[in-house]
Design a protein around this motif. Structure first.
Motif: not given
Ligand SMILES: C[N+](C)(C)CCCC[C@H](N)C(=O)O
Length: 273
Positions: A139-152, A116-122, A158-159
């Protein structure tokens, strides 16, 4: 067994699958280069690189365990008494008995957040750093993307697309391993050992064949990950070809990558004796 396979799933393929603005591979590559510089071709790679060793180890480990359960034979015994194609198919796509099956689903759940994070960043346009007036990427990177998705959206966010990912992988993993085994047996005369050349060719064609059958669900999975069910794939509006978007560039990647993946797997298997 680290393989660079999934990390080399090109951002171009993901953009062709999820965005309707490109007229084809060349158009997508030219626009990516002009808007994002060469870095645009490797965005979103860090998580796939970090996860591929785990994902491939679970995949090939589950396959070997499932074959052992289904055939009640060890790897050495299977060299003299090869498993049936039915056992190879069941062993790879459903994980055979209950225990390995849970591991195979675990492979999909391992992969889902990283995918999911790969698709969002790409999918986000990353303007070259310092380009005047360009807005910073969301998104500034994979960790920021994952945290944003988890928070939202919480952990389920994430899955997202995990069901499509499991439906994409399980049957086509059967095709993946059966194609490999069938080609190895076709190109290896009776009584002779498997050659590295045969492993490379059989592994390459196994990767391409399995992606041909997996691409329609891969497109649906990527669309679900990007926009949920809001952005349905419309064959009527986009044509049946939409279900095979990105297949050609992915096949060009999949042949060499899976050739090396199976050569590594075969080497490790035989180095155990
Ligand atoms: C089963 N399915 C077709 C999804 C993948 C099979 C090939 C997996 C390999 N790691 C690659 O990325 O090519």
């Amino acid at each position: 067994m680290p393989s660079l396979s999934t990390c080399s799933v090109l951002p171009v393929q993901v953009q062709l699958q999820t965005q309707t603005t490109y007229r084809g591979i060349t158009d997508c590559m030219v626009k990516t280069y002009h808007h994002e510089s060469p870095l645009g071709f490797v965005k979103g790679m860090s998580f796939p690189i970090a996860s591929i060793a785990v994902v491939n180890s679970v995949l090939f480990g589950v396959y070997s365990s499932a074959l052992q359960v289904l055939t009640a034979t060890s790897h050495q015994e299977r060299r003299a008494q090869p498993p049936s194609y039915t056992h190879v198919f069941i062993g790879s796509c459903t994980g055979g008995s209950c225990r390995p099956f849970m591991l195979l689903s675990l492979q999909a759940y391992c992969l889902a957040p990283f995918d999911l994070i790969k698709v969002w960043l790409q999918n986000q346009t990353e303007e070259p750093k310092g380009k005047s007036g360009s807005p910073p990427p969301q998104y500034q990177g994979p960790v920021h993307c994952a945290a944003s998705v988890f928070q939202a959206e919480g952990p389920r966010g994430l899955i997202r697309g995990d069901c499509a990912l499991t439906l994409r992988d399980n049957p086509t993993l059967g095709i993946y391993f059966v194609t490999y085994k069938w080609l190895c047996r076709q190109f290896t005369p009776d009584g002779q050992n498997l050659s590295s050349g045969t492993v490379l060719v059989a592994g390459g064609f196994a990767g391409v064949t399995s992606w041909v059958t997996a691409t329609p669900l891969d497109v649906i999975k990527s669309r679900m990950q990007m926009a949920g069910l809001r952005q349905r794939v419309s064959a009527r509006r986009e044509g049946l070809g939409v279900f095979f978007q990105g297949l050609s560039i992915n096949s060009a990647r999949a042949f060499p990558v899976n050739a090396v993946t199976f050569l590594s797997y075969n080497y490790l298997l035989h180095s155990r004796g």
